[in-house]
Write a protein that holds these residues in place. Sequence first.
Motif, PDB file in Angstrom:
ATOM      1  N   LEU A   1       4.337  12.558  50.930  1.00 48.10           N
ATOM      2  CA  LEU A   1       3.645  12.779  52.199  1.00 48.10           C
ATOM      3  C   LEU A   1       2.954  11.509  52.667  1.00 48.10           C
ATOM      4  N   ARG A   2       2.329  10.790  51.731  1.00 48.46           N
ATOM      5  CA  ARG A   2       1.671   9.529  52.080  1.00 48.46           C
ATOM      6  C   ARG A   2       2.688   8.524  52.607  1.00 48.46           C
ATOM      7  N   ASP A   3       3.846   8.427  51.941  1.00 49.35           N
ATOM      8  CA  ASP A   3       4.873   7.482  52.367  1.00 49.35           C
ATOM      9  C   ASP A   3       5.427   7.827  53.744  1.00 49.35           C
ATOM     10  N   ALA A   4       5.328   9.120  54.132  1.00 53.03           N
ATOM     11  CA  ALA A   4       5.774   9.540  55.462  1.00 53.03           C
ATOM     12  C   ALA A   4       4.687   9.352  56.517  1.00 53.03           C
ATOM     13  N   GLY A   5       3.511   8.862  56.104  1.00 51.51           N
ATOM     14  CA  GLY A   5       2.474   8.523  57.064  1.00 51.51           C
ATOM     15  C   GLY A   5       1.266   9.420  57.090  1.00 51.51           C
ATOM     16  N   ALA A   6       1.248  10.481  56.285  1.00 53.98           N
ATOM     17  CA  ALA A   6       0.111  11.403  56.310  1.00 53.98           C
ATOM     18  C   ALA A   6      -1.101  10.808  55.605  1.00 53.98           C
ATOM     19  N   ASP A   7      -2.277  11.235  56.040  1.00 53.96           N
ATOM     20  CA  ASP A   7      -3.521  10.924  55.335  1.00 53.96           C
ATOM     21  C   ASP A   7      -3.698  11.965  54.235  1.00 53.96           C
ATOM     22  N   ILE A   8      -3.743  11.515  52.994  1.00 54.20           N
ATOM     23  CA  ILE A   8      -3.615  12.398  51.837  1.00 54.20           C
ATOM     24  C   ILE A   8      -4.950  12.639  51.150  1.00 54.20           C
ATOM     25  N   ALA A   9      -5.132  13.879  50.695  1.00 55.31           N
ATOM     26  CA  ALA A   9      -6.228  14.205  49.788  1.00 55.31           C
ATOM     27  C   ALA A   9      -5.627  14.651  48.456  1.00 55.31           C
ATOM     28  N   ILE A  10      -5.997  13.935  47.402  1.00 50.88           N
ATOM     29  CA  ILE A  10      -5.585  14.250  46.033  1.00 50.88           C
ATOM     30  C   ILE A  10      -6.624  15.195  45.434  1.00 50.88           C
ATOM     31  N   ASN A  11      -6.153  16.202  44.707  1.00 50.19           N
ATOM     32  CA  ASN A  11      -7.076  17.142  44.060  1.00 50.19           C
ATOM     33  C   ASN A  11      -6.762  17.266  42.577  1.00 50.19           C
ATOM     34  N   GLY A  12      -7.819  17.315  41.778  1.00 54.06           N
ATOM     35  CA  GLY A  12      -7.711  17.596  40.357  1.00 54.06           C
ATOM     36  C   GLY A  12      -9.027  18.138  39.852  1.00 54.06           C
ATOM     37  N   ARG A  13      -9.052  18.577  38.601  1.00 57.94           N
ATOM     38  CA  ARG A  13     -10.267  19.205  38.069  1.00 57.94           C
ATOM     39  C   ARG A  13     -11.352  18.200  37.734  1.00 57.94           C
ATOM     40  N   THR A  14     -10.971  16.988  37.311  1.00 60.77           N
ATOM     41  CA  THR A  14     -11.973  16.022  36.868  1.00 60.77           C
ATOM     42  C   THR A  14     -11.909  14.757  37.709  1.00 60.77           C
TER      43      THR A  14
ATOM     44  N   ALA B   1      -6.419   6.921  50.372  1.00 58.27           N
ATOM     45  CA  ALA B   1      -6.280   8.353  50.099  1.00 58.27           C
ATOM     46  C   ALA B   1      -7.652   8.870  49.703  1.00 58.27           C
ATOM     47  N   ARG B   2      -7.812  10.165  49.816  1.00 59.24           N
ATOM     48  CA  ARG B   2      -9.097  10.792  49.507  1.00 59.24           C
ATOM     49  C   ARG B   2      -8.981  11.545  48.193  1.00 59.24           C
ATOM     50  N   GLY B   3     -10.018  11.525  47.392  1.00 60.24           N
ATOM     51  CA  GLY B   3     -10.037  12.264  46.140  1.00 60.24           C
ATOM     52  C   GLY B   3     -11.008  13.421  46.199  1.00 60.24           C
ATOM     53  N   LEU B   4     -10.567  14.593  45.758  1.00 62.76           N
ATOM     54  CA  LEU B   4     -11.404  15.792  45.750  1.00 62.76           C
ATOM     55  C   LEU B   4     -11.340  16.399  44.354  1.00 62.76           C
ATOM     56  N   ALA B   5     -12.366  16.141  43.560  1.00 61.79           N
ATOM     57  CA  ALA B   5     -12.398  16.609  42.170  1.00 61.79           C
ATOM     58  C   ALA B   5     -13.104  17.963  42.116  1.00 61.79           C
ATOM     59  N   MET B   6     -12.326  19.029  42.209  1.00 60.04           N
ATOM     60  CA  MET B   6     -12.848  20.385  42.122  1.00 60.04           C
ATOM     61  C   MET B   6     -11.869  21.250  41.333  1.00 60.04           C
ATOM     62  N   ASP B   7     -12.387  22.187  40.582  1.00 64.55           N
ATOM     63  CA  ASP B   7     -11.565  23.136  39.841  1.00 64.55           C
ATOM     64  C   ASP B   7     -11.251  24.315  40.756  1.00 64.55           C
ATOM     65  N   LEU B   8     -10.062  24.311  41.346  1.00 64.68           N
ATOM     66  CA  LEU B   8      -9.708  25.337  42.321  1.00 64.68           C
ATOM     67  C   LEU B   8      -9.296  26.648  41.678  1.00 64.68           C
TER      68      LEU B   8
ATOM     69  N   LEU C   1      -5.466   8.301  42.218  1.00 67.90           N
ATOM     70  CA  LEU C   1      -5.665   7.468  43.406  1.00 67.90           C
ATOM     71  C   LEU C   1      -5.255   6.027  43.135  1.00 67.90           C
ATOM     72  N   ALA C   2      -5.559   5.526  41.954  1.00 68.68           N
ATOM     73  CA  ALA C   2      -5.181   4.160  41.605  1.00 68.68           C
ATOM     74  C   ALA C   2      -3.663   4.015  41.545  1.00 68.68           C
ATOM     75  N   ARG C   3      -2.985   5.026  40.974  1.00 68.66           N
ATOM     76  CA  ARG C   3      -1.521   4.969  40.899  1.00 68.66           C
ATOM     77  C   ARG C   3      -0.884   5.135  42.270  1.00 68.66           C
ATOM     78  N   LEU C   4      -1.515   5.930  43.116  1.00 66.07           N
ATOM     79  CA  LEU C   4      -0.956   6.156  44.459  1.00 66.07           C
ATOM     80  C   LEU C   4      -1.032   4.894  45.291  1.00 66.07           C
ATOM     81  N   GLY C   5      -2.145   4.185  45.200  1.00 64.52           N
ATOM     82  CA  GLY C   5      -2.323   2.981  45.980  1.00 64.52           C
ATOM     83  C   GLY C   5      -2.576   3.306  47.444  1.00 64.52           C
ATOM     84  N   GLY C   6      -3.157   2.377  48.150  1.00 64.86           N
ATOM     85  CA  GLY C   6      -3.428   2.600  49.563  1.00 64.86           C
ATOM     86  C   GLY C   6      -4.566   3.579  49.776  1.00 64.86           C
TER      87      GLY C   6
END
Length: 258
Positions: free
Chosen positions: A27-40, A55-62, A48-53
Motif C-alpha cells: 500500500l505504501r509503494d502504491a502511494g498510501a499514507d500507512i499506519a503500522i500496528n502491533g502490540r508493542t 509511516a505512522r506507528g500505532l502500538a496497541m493490542d487490538l 517502521l525501520a524496515r519499511l522505510g520512508g
Amino acid sequence: MKIDLSGKTALVTGSTAGIGFAIAKGLRDAGADIAINGRTQDNVDSALARLGGAARGLAMDLGTPEGARDLVAAAPSFDIVVNNLGIFQPSDFFDTTDDIWERHWQINVMTGVRMARAYLPGMAERGWGRMLFLGSESAFNIPVDMIHYGVSKTADVSLARGLAKRMAGTGVTVNSILPGPTLSEGVAAMLKAEVTAGKTLEQAGADFVKAHRPTSIIGRPATVDEVANLVVYLASPLASATTGAALRVDGGVIDSIM
C-alpha cells in the motif's frame, strides 16, 4: 494498469511482520499514507525501520476492547482498513479450552468488528472507502486440527459479506481475502524442525502443502507478497465493482470453481 493510492490513508492491523507487513509495504509503494500496528512499541519501531520512508506507528493490542479504543482515539479516520490481525494454534477439538476459543474469537473476529464499527461511518460520510478482512481458505476447508481457527475465519468472511450489504450505496466496498498456506514468519516457525533437519524453508513448505493441503494446485505455499498484491488491488479505486466477495489467493486449495 496502474494502482495509485496517493492521498489515501491506510491502517493495516497486525502489520509488524508477515502478510500484514507485506500489505503495508504494498500500500505504501502504491502511494498510501500507512499506519503500522502491533502490540508493542519495539515491534512497531522495528517494522517502521524496515519499511522505510514516512509511516505512522500505532502500538496497541487490538485483541482487547481497550486497545481498539486507544487506536481509534489516536487515529480516528482512515480511507482503507485492512483487518489482518490474526492468530492460529493447532489443537485437537477435545483439547481446545474455552480460553483458546475466546482468544481466537477476540483477536480474529472482534478486532475486525471494532475496526468496522469505528471506521466505516467516516468512510460512508466521505463517499469512499475500503474495508478488507483477511480470512483464510480454512474458512471453507475447516482444518481438523484447528476447528476453532476455521470457525473464526468463517465468521470473518460472513462479517465482510454482511457489512458489504450494510454499506450499499455509500461508495464503500467490503471484501474478504482467502489466503492458503503462506510463508509468513508464523508458518516458518511451525516448520522450524524440518528446516533444522536440513530442508530449505521452501522445501519444507512445499512438503507441508502436499501432505496437509493436497488439493493445492500450485503445490507450494504462497509468498506474503503474492497475498499482498491482491489486497492492494482490492484497496484501490480500480476494484470499485468488487464488494461482498471472498477472493481466493490460496493456490487452488479450495476444491471449488466458485
